[in-house]
Write an enzyme that holds these catalytic residues in place. Structure first.
Site, PDB file in Angstrom:
ATOM      1  N   SER A 156      -5.378 -10.162   3.382  1.00 45.99           N
ATOM      2  CA  SER A 156      -4.469 -10.242   4.536  1.00 45.99           C
ATOM      3  C   SER A 156      -4.601  -9.032   5.450  1.00 45.99           C
ATOM      4  CB  SER A 156      -3.027 -10.389   4.042  1.00 45.99           C
ATOM      5  OG  SER A 156      -2.661  -9.299   3.212  1.00 45.99           O
ATOM      6  N   MET A 157      -4.684  -7.818   4.882  1.00 46.54           N
ATOM      7  CA  MET A 157      -4.792  -6.620   5.714  1.00 46.54           C
ATOM      8  C   MET A 157      -6.131  -6.577   6.435  1.00 46.54           C
ATOM      9  SD  MET A 157      -3.127  -3.822   6.634  1.00 46.54           S
ATOM     10  CE  MET A 157      -2.032  -3.156   5.390  1.00 46.54           C
ATOM     11  N   SER A 166       9.413   1.245   6.675  1.00 46.88           N
ATOM     12  CA  SER A 166       7.947   1.225   6.680  1.00 46.88           C
ATOM     13  C   SER A 166       7.384   2.561   7.140  1.00 46.88           C
ATOM     14  CB  SER A 166       7.433   0.121   7.606  1.00 46.88           C
ATOM     15  OG  SER A 166       7.778  -1.157   7.116  1.00 46.88           O
ATOM     16  N   GLY A 169       5.623  -5.573  11.205  1.00 49.67           N
ATOM     17  CA  GLY A 169       6.083  -6.864  10.704  1.00 49.67           C
ATOM     18  C   GLY A 169       5.342  -7.397   9.510  1.00 49.67           C
ATOM     19  N   GLN A 215       4.540  -9.711   2.929  1.00 50.66           N
ATOM     20  CA  GLN A 215       4.457  -9.149   1.583  1.00 50.66           C
ATOM     21  C   GLN A 215       5.700  -9.498   0.764  1.00 50.66           C
ATOM     22  OE1 GLN A 215       3.864  -5.243   3.172  1.00 50.66           O
ATOM     23  NE2 GLN A 215       1.655  -5.278   2.852  1.00 50.66           N
ATOM     24  N   CYS A 217       0.816  -1.213   0.000  1.00 54.18           N
ATOM     25  CA  CYS A 217       0.000   0.000   0.000  1.00 54.18           C
ATOM     26  C   CYS A 217       0.850   1.265   0.000  1.00 54.18           C
ATOM     27  CB  CYS A 217      -0.951   0.000   1.190  1.00 54.18           C
ATOM     28  SG  CYS A 217      -0.119  -0.056   2.791  1.00 54.18           S
ATOM     29  N   ASN A 218       2.121   1.153   0.351  1.00 55.92           N
ATOM     30  CA  ASN A 218       2.938   2.374   0.379  1.00 55.92           C
ATOM     31  C   ASN A 218       4.277   2.235  -0.344  1.00 55.92           C
ATOM     32  OD1 ASN A 218       4.462   0.885   2.229  1.00 55.92           O
ATOM     33  ND2 ASN A 218       3.474   1.837   3.989  1.00 55.92           N
TER      34      ASN A 218
END
Length: 451
Positions: free
Chosen positions: A196-197, A109, A115, A120, A50-51
């Site tokens: 997963s998120m 991150s 973690g 990913q 996502c980032n």
């Protein structure tokens, strides 16, 4: 080793650019295939979260590789190259290794120390293996990155430096409350998505003490599976149920907190949908959007009685997050592991040349023994064996010191040229060396079950 990474992240690009450049799974697969078809690259892997969006490749030319990978990222993301280029970063060889290891440890991150990035990275490696775009270098690199990340989390307190995006997002929603659990207790939660998120969000909410969790997902089976996990015996005791995406509007009207993280390309919750859900109610609505591109209309920010936290606001909040002392320890671990990995790769690079040299020496011995037998046909079997053994011992002793030493030298920084020197000095056939490398790679693939 000619490892190259070209990418962009929350550190180099605004969220609006990251949002537009996001890649779905099909696009990632096409990007990998097209990268391998490009001339400078022989291996490729993509890390898309996502980032961040990063393309890793083993290239034979640096400048051509940077140009090609940048162009491919622009083509597949849909963001023009001129607009994308100012936000791209490039890392090469040891710097690229250092970057991935730092990412794996959570140092790069949005929330330091989280973690989830390990999962990913694991998914990225699995995708590259499935598509056969990862060879020896990227297999070794990503597997090593996973080990380094796990080491950082087990040997240090990096986890205390930050939390997952889910936990950090909930903390932002609960602003003004010292305890997220106290804020969440008794609330009704709606989780949109079952990936997963979203699964992490649901589990976090359950542990925080919400009364009920509703899972909405386009695939009903995945939603029901997540519900079963949440309500299994011995768990948190939360009440959970699954609904169809068509029921999101009705559930939104009943929810106190909503977490959305889908792979949709358009908005999942528009401002109008939120306004409709709020009609006639006085209790506040908390929205957490963890999707990229965003699931929830940014215009919701301006609504009364609504608090929206999304990737953009999380990026701003995390800039002021405290750094734990353990971060320095993790940085030290990363530096040590980069040195070890680089030495191993450089040593492995010269191995085919050493093998080719010893093969050539064995061929010379065999040829000379054949010539000797032609000139001295009266030699008996014992005499031939003794002469053969003596000649081989002489050759082995002559080659032992230089081959051991060249491996040691090659493992040091700047040692890549020793393989070329060895090939030149002994006039080794480049194709013979390449054949040894191909044979080694085939063996490695068999061991990994890929062929």
């Amino acid at each position: 080793m000619s490892l190259l990474v070209v990418g962009l992240s929350h550190r180099s690009a605004p969220v609006s650019v990251l949002e537009r450049a996001s890649l779905d799974s099909d696009t990632q697969a096409k990007l990998l295939q097209d990268t391998l078809a490009a001339e400078p690259a022989v291996e490729a892997a993509v890390l898309a979260t996502c980032n961040r969006i990063e393309l890793y490749a083993d290239v034979d030319k640096f400048h051509a590789g940077v140009a090609e990978l940048s162009t491919l990222l622009a083509q597949h993301s849909g963001v023009g190259l001129e607009e994308l280029t100012p936000h791209l970063y490039v890392h090469y060889e040891d710097r690229a290794v250092h970057h991935l290891f730092s990412v794996a440890c959570g140092l790069d991150s949005m929330v330091v120390g989280e973690g989830q990035i390990l999962g990913q990275i694991k998914d990225s490696l699995a995708r590259a293996q499935e598509l056969h775009t990862a060879g020896r270098l990227l297999n070794d690199l990503f597997q090593k990155a996973l080990r380094v990340g796990k080491r950082a989390h087990s040997e240090t307190g990096i986890d205390r430096a930050g939390q997952s995006l889910v936990t950090f997002g909930l903390e932002q929603l609960a602003v003004g409350r010292s305890d997220v659990n106290a804020w969440a207790k008794g609330k009704r939660a709606l989780v949109i998505g079952a990936g997963s998120m979203s699964s992490l969000a649901a589990a976090t909410l359950a542990r925080a003490g919400v009364d009920e969790i509703v899972i909405a997902n386009r695939t009903a089976e995945r939603a029901h599976r997540l519900v079963r996990i949440l309500t299994e015996p011995g768990g948190t005791g939360v009440t959970a149920r699954a609904v169809r995406m068509s029921a999101v509007g009705d559930e939104l009207a009943l929810a106190d907190v909503v977490v959305s993280c889908t792979g949709a390309t358009g908005l999942v919750l528009t401002r109008q949908a939120v306004e409709t859900a709020l009609a006639g109610r006085t209790t506040p609505l908390a929205l957490l959007d963890l999707a990229m591109p965003r699931d929830i209309d940014a215009a919701v920010h301006r609504m009364v009685n609504v608090r929206l936290v999304d990737i953009e606001s999380l990026a701003e909040a995390s800039a002021d997050a405290p750094m734990a002392a353990d971060v320095d320890r993790v940085r030290s671990i990363v530096s040590d592991e980069v040195a070890v990995f680089g030495a191993a790769q450089r040593a492995a690079h010269i191995t085919p040349t050493v093998v080719a040299l010893r093969t050539m020496a064995a061929d010379v011995v065999a040829g000379e023994m054949a010539r000797l037998e032609g000139r001295l046909p009266a030699l008996d079997e014992k005499q031939r064996a003794e002469i053969n053994q003596t000649v081989r011992r002489v050759v082995d002793k002559l080659l032992h010191a230089p081959t051991v030493r060249v491996k040691q030298l090659a493992s040091e920084p700047g040692g890549a040229g020793y393989a070329d020197a060895l090939r030149t000095l002994f006039d080794l056939d480049p194709e013979t060396v390449a054949a040894v490398s191909r044979a080694d790679l085939t063996d490695a693939d068999v061991n990994r079950g890929r062929v």
